[in-house]
Structure formats: structure tokens, C-alpha cells
Design a protein around this motif. Structure first.
Motif, PDB file in Angstrom:
ATOM      1  N   GLY A  51      -0.578   8.053   7.941  1.00  0.00           N
ATOM      2  CA  GLY A  51       0.585   7.896   7.063  1.00  0.00           C
ATOM      3  C   GLY A  51       1.813   7.482   7.847  1.00  0.00           C
ATOM      4  O   GLY A  51       2.669   6.745   7.343  1.00  0.00           O
ATOM      5  N   THR A  54       1.575   3.787   8.200  1.00  0.00           N
ATOM      6  CA  THR A  54       1.971   3.148   6.941  1.00  0.00           C
ATOM      7  C   THR A  54       3.489   3.138   6.788  1.00  0.00           C
ATOM      8  O   THR A  54       4.083   2.104   6.488  1.00  0.00           O
ATOM      9  CB  THR A  54       1.320   3.887   5.754  1.00  0.00           C
ATOM     10  OG1 THR A  54      -0.097   3.781   5.878  1.00  0.00           O
ATOM     11  CG2 THR A  54       1.762   3.320   4.420  1.00  0.00           C
ATOM     12  N   ASP A  55       4.109   4.287   6.995  1.00  0.00           N
ATOM     13  CA  ASP A  55       5.563   4.382   6.828  1.00  0.00           C
ATOM     14  C   ASP A  55       6.309   3.518   7.846  1.00  0.00           C
ATOM     15  O   ASP A  55       7.295   2.862   7.506  1.00  0.00           O
ATOM     16  CB  ASP A  55       6.021   5.839   6.963  1.00  0.00           C
ATOM     17  CG  ASP A  55       5.514   6.711   5.828  1.00  0.00           C
ATOM     18  OD1 ASP A  55       5.105   6.164   4.782  1.00  0.00           O
ATOM     19  OD2 ASP A  55       5.514   7.948   5.999  1.00  0.00           O
ATOM     20  N   LYS A  58       5.875  -0.209   6.848  1.00  0.00           N
ATOM     21  CA  LYS A  58       6.701  -0.546   5.690  1.00  0.00           C
ATOM     22  C   LYS A  58       8.181  -0.636   6.073  1.00  0.00           C
ATOM     23  O   LYS A  58       8.891  -1.551   5.649  1.00  0.00           O
ATOM     24  CB  LYS A  58       6.508   0.469   4.564  1.00  0.00           C
ATOM     25  CG  LYS A  58       5.222   0.286   3.806  1.00  0.00           C
ATOM     26  CD  LYS A  58       5.140   1.247   2.628  1.00  0.00           C
ATOM     27  CE  LYS A  58       3.930   0.958   1.776  1.00  0.00           C
ATOM     28  NZ  LYS A  58       3.898   1.790   0.566  1.00  0.00           N
ATOM     29  N   ASN A  99      -4.912   0.125   7.819  1.00  0.00           N
ATOM     30  CA  ASN A  99      -3.709   0.798   7.314  1.00  0.00           C
ATOM     31  C   ASN A  99      -2.469  -0.064   7.492  1.00  0.00           C
ATOM     32  O   ASN A  99      -1.625  -0.151   6.599  1.00  0.00           O
ATOM     33  CB  ASN A  99      -3.512   2.147   8.025  1.00  0.00           C
ATOM     34  CG  ASN A  99      -4.396   3.220   7.449  1.00  0.00           C
ATOM     35  OD1 ASN A  99      -4.261   3.585   6.294  1.00  0.00           O
ATOM     36  ND2 ASN A  99      -5.312   3.712   8.248  1.00  0.00           N
ATOM     37  N   ALA A 100      -2.350  -0.687   8.643  1.00  0.00           N
ATOM     38  CA  ALA A 100      -1.161  -1.489   8.932  1.00  0.00           C
ATOM     39  C   ALA A 100      -1.085  -2.734   8.056  1.00  0.00           C
ATOM     40  O   ALA A 100      -0.016  -3.075   7.537  1.00  0.00           O
ATOM     41  CB  ALA A 100      -1.143  -1.870  10.414  1.00  0.00           C
ATOM     42  N   ARG A 102      -2.544  -3.221   5.075  1.00  0.00           N
ATOM     43  CA  ARG A 102      -2.281  -2.771   3.700  1.00  0.00           C
ATOM     44  C   ARG A 102      -0.791  -2.450   3.534  1.00  0.00           C
ATOM     45  O   ARG A 102      -0.153  -2.879   2.565  1.00  0.00           O
ATOM     46  CB  ARG A 102      -3.124  -1.535   3.385  1.00  0.00           C
ATOM     47  CG  ARG A 102      -2.767  -0.864   2.064  1.00  0.00           C
ATOM     48  CD  ARG A 102      -3.684   0.316   1.778  1.00  0.00           C
ATOM     49  NE  ARG A 102      -4.977  -0.138   1.311  1.00  0.00           N
ATOM     50  CZ  ARG A 102      -5.196  -0.588   0.070  1.00  0.00           C
ATOM     51  NH1 ARG A 102      -4.224  -0.636  -0.805  1.00  0.00           N
ATOM     52  NH2 ARG A 102      -6.392  -0.979  -0.291  1.00  0.00           N
ATOM     53  N   ALA A 103      -0.233  -1.719   4.485  1.00  0.00           N
ATOM     54  CA  ALA A 103       1.186  -1.346   4.407  1.00  0.00           C
ATOM     55  C   ALA A 103       2.091  -2.567   4.496  1.00  0.00           C
ATOM     56  O   ALA A 103       3.128  -2.629   3.822  1.00  0.00           O
ATOM     57  CB  ALA A 103       1.523  -0.354   5.521  1.00  0.00           C
ATOM     58  N   GLN A 106       1.955  -4.316   1.070  1.00  0.00           N
ATOM     59  CA  GLN A 106       2.698  -3.495   0.104  1.00  0.00           C
ATOM     60  C   GLN A 106       4.199  -3.548   0.380  1.00  0.00           C
ATOM     61  O   GLN A 106       5.001  -3.694  -0.530  1.00  0.00           O
ATOM     62  CB  GLN A 106       2.220  -2.043   0.160  1.00  0.00           C
ATOM     63  CG  GLN A 106       0.817  -1.830  -0.362  1.00  0.00           C
ATOM     64  CD  GLN A 106       0.275  -0.445  -0.050  1.00  0.00           C
ATOM     65  OE1 GLN A 106       0.719   0.231   0.874  1.00  0.00           O
ATOM     66  NE2 GLN A 106      -0.718  -0.020  -0.825  1.00  0.00           N
ATOM     67  N   GLN A 147      -8.421  -5.470   3.499  1.00  0.00           N
ATOM     68  CA  GLN A 147      -7.281  -4.675   3.052  1.00  0.00           C
ATOM     69  C   GLN A 147      -6.150  -5.536   2.514  1.00  0.00           C
ATOM     70  O   GLN A 147      -5.461  -5.139   1.572  1.00  0.00           O
ATOM     71  CB  GLN A 147      -6.775  -3.772   4.181  1.00  0.00           C
ATOM     72  CG  GLN A 147      -7.710  -2.631   4.483  1.00  0.00           C
ATOM     73  CD  GLN A 147      -7.991  -1.780   3.272  1.00  0.00           C
ATOM     74  OE1 GLN A 147      -7.092  -1.206   2.672  1.00  0.00           O
ATOM     75  NE2 GLN A 147      -9.256  -1.691   2.887  1.00  0.00           N
ATOM     76  N   ALA A 151      -5.057  -4.818  -1.218  1.00  0.00           N
ATOM     77  CA  ALA A 151      -3.670  -4.409  -1.475  1.00  0.00           C
ATOM     78  C   ALA A 151      -2.984  -5.391  -2.420  1.00  0.00           C
ATOM     79  O   ALA A 151      -2.267  -4.983  -3.338  1.00  0.00           O
ATOM     80  CB  ALA A 151      -2.895  -4.301  -0.168  1.00  0.00           C
TER      81      ALA A 151
END
Length: 190
Positions: A51, A54-55, A58, A99-100, A102-103, A106, A147, A151
Motif C-alpha cells: 500500500g 501504491t500511495d 499515486k 502494484n506500481a 496499477r497505481a 489510477q 495490470q 486498471a
């Protein structure tokens, strides 16, 4: 914690972009430092730790957008730095890349950036980082492409079409991986 991480990454990236000659390199190093520091603080690489990735991604995408960095170059640097950081603390590069990317897609959607260009840059960044840290570039690219498409599909039809078009036209990304991801997405949405 999430909002603090997003804002910290955003502010750090804006500072780097405004003060750097090598914007892409500066962004990559900043994200690497932020993610490495955060993951070392967490200790164990878990879904909660991801997470942080992700944060941070973003927030960094938001920062590159606000600082006027082109979407593909910004996302390439951001994702490359995040994947390198995950691998440097013993995490799985493929999971980090997924994860990266996808983030990044998004995050681009959230700030009104070009999601197609962002997806291309993000996948290229994941591939670049995989090569730098000695991981299987094809495996990382496959997960990253999947991803990006997934996404974008969650965002909406326009985003999905932009990502499909961007990835399909990117010479640097293996076409068979893109075609497979698009087929899986189309099979899943029927």
C-alpha cells in the motif's frame, strides 16, 4: 497514513522537478528513496507494505503532473524507482511492478493525465527496473501490462481504449504480452 504518503511523494517530486536538470533521473531516485525508506520502516513486505508503494506512486504521479512533466516520462521514472526500491529491500519485483503500474494508471486518471501514455511509461519503467535489479524482464513486463489493462478497464471504456492503443503502439513493449492482456480483458468482460 495514505494521504500523508501521497502528499509527501507529491511534494518531493514537485521539488525535484523544479530544481533538477535531469528530471526523469531525479524523479526515479526520489521515488526509490521514498519507497525504500517506507518499506524499511515497515520491516516485512506485506500487502500493507505494498500500500505504501501504491500511495507513493499515486503521489508521485500527481507531483509530476503538477510540475508539468510529460505523462510517459514521469510514469516511467516513478514506476522504475518504485520497482527498484521493492527489489532492493527483498520484495518481489513482479508484485512491486504490478502494484506500481496499477497505481500509476489510477493516479493518472485521478489527476486528468493521459492514461495511455502513463501506462506505456509505467510498463517501460517496470521493465527498465527489472533489468537494473537482475530480474526477468519478460515476467515483470507481463505482470505490468496485465495490470495496466486491468486498471484501465476498472476506470472506464475511454481509459481502457487509450491504454490498449498506447500499449499496442509502443515498440518497446513486447506485442505478444499486450495482445494476451487485451484478450484476457476482453474474455473477462464478455
Amino acid at each position: 497514513m495514505a494521504e500523508g504518503t501521497v502528499e509527501k511523494a507529491r511534494n518531493a517530486v514537485i521539488s525535484v522537478v523544479r530544481g533538477a536538470g535531469d528530471i526523469v533521473g531525479g524523479v526515479r531516485l526520489t521515488v526509490t528513496d521514498l519507497v525504500t525508506g517506507a518499506l524499511k520502516d515497515v520491516g516485512e513486505i506485506t500487502s500493507t507494505a505494498m500500500g505504501v508503494v501504491t500511495d507513493t506512486v499515486k503521489g508521485a504521479i500527481r507531483g509530476t503532473r503538477e510540475a508539468g512533466t510529460e505523462a510517459a516520462a514521469g510514469s516511467k521514472a516513478v514506476v522504475s524507482g518504485a520497482v527498484e526500491a521493492v527489489a532492493s529491500v527483498g520484495g518481489d519485483a513482479i508484485t512491486g511492478a504490478k502494484n506500481a503500474v496499477r497505481a500509476a494508471v489510477q493516479g493518472a486518471s485521478e489527476v486528468g493525465a493521459d492514461v495511455g501514455a502513463t501506462a506505456v511509461g509505467a510498463v517501460e519503467g517496470a521493465m527498465e527496473a527489472a533489468g537494473r535489479v537482475g530480474k526477468n524482464v519478460t515476467e515483470v513486463a507481463a505482470g505490468a501490462v496485465d495490470q495496466a489493462v486491468e486498471a484501465a478497464g476498472e476506470i472506464g471504456r475511454d481509459a481502457l481504449n487509450a491504454v490498449k492503443k498506447g500499449l499496442s503502439s509502443a515498440a518497446s513493449i513486447p506485442r505478444d504480452l499486450v495482445d494476451s492482456a487485451i484478450r484476457r480483458e476482453e474474455d473477462g468482460s464478455s
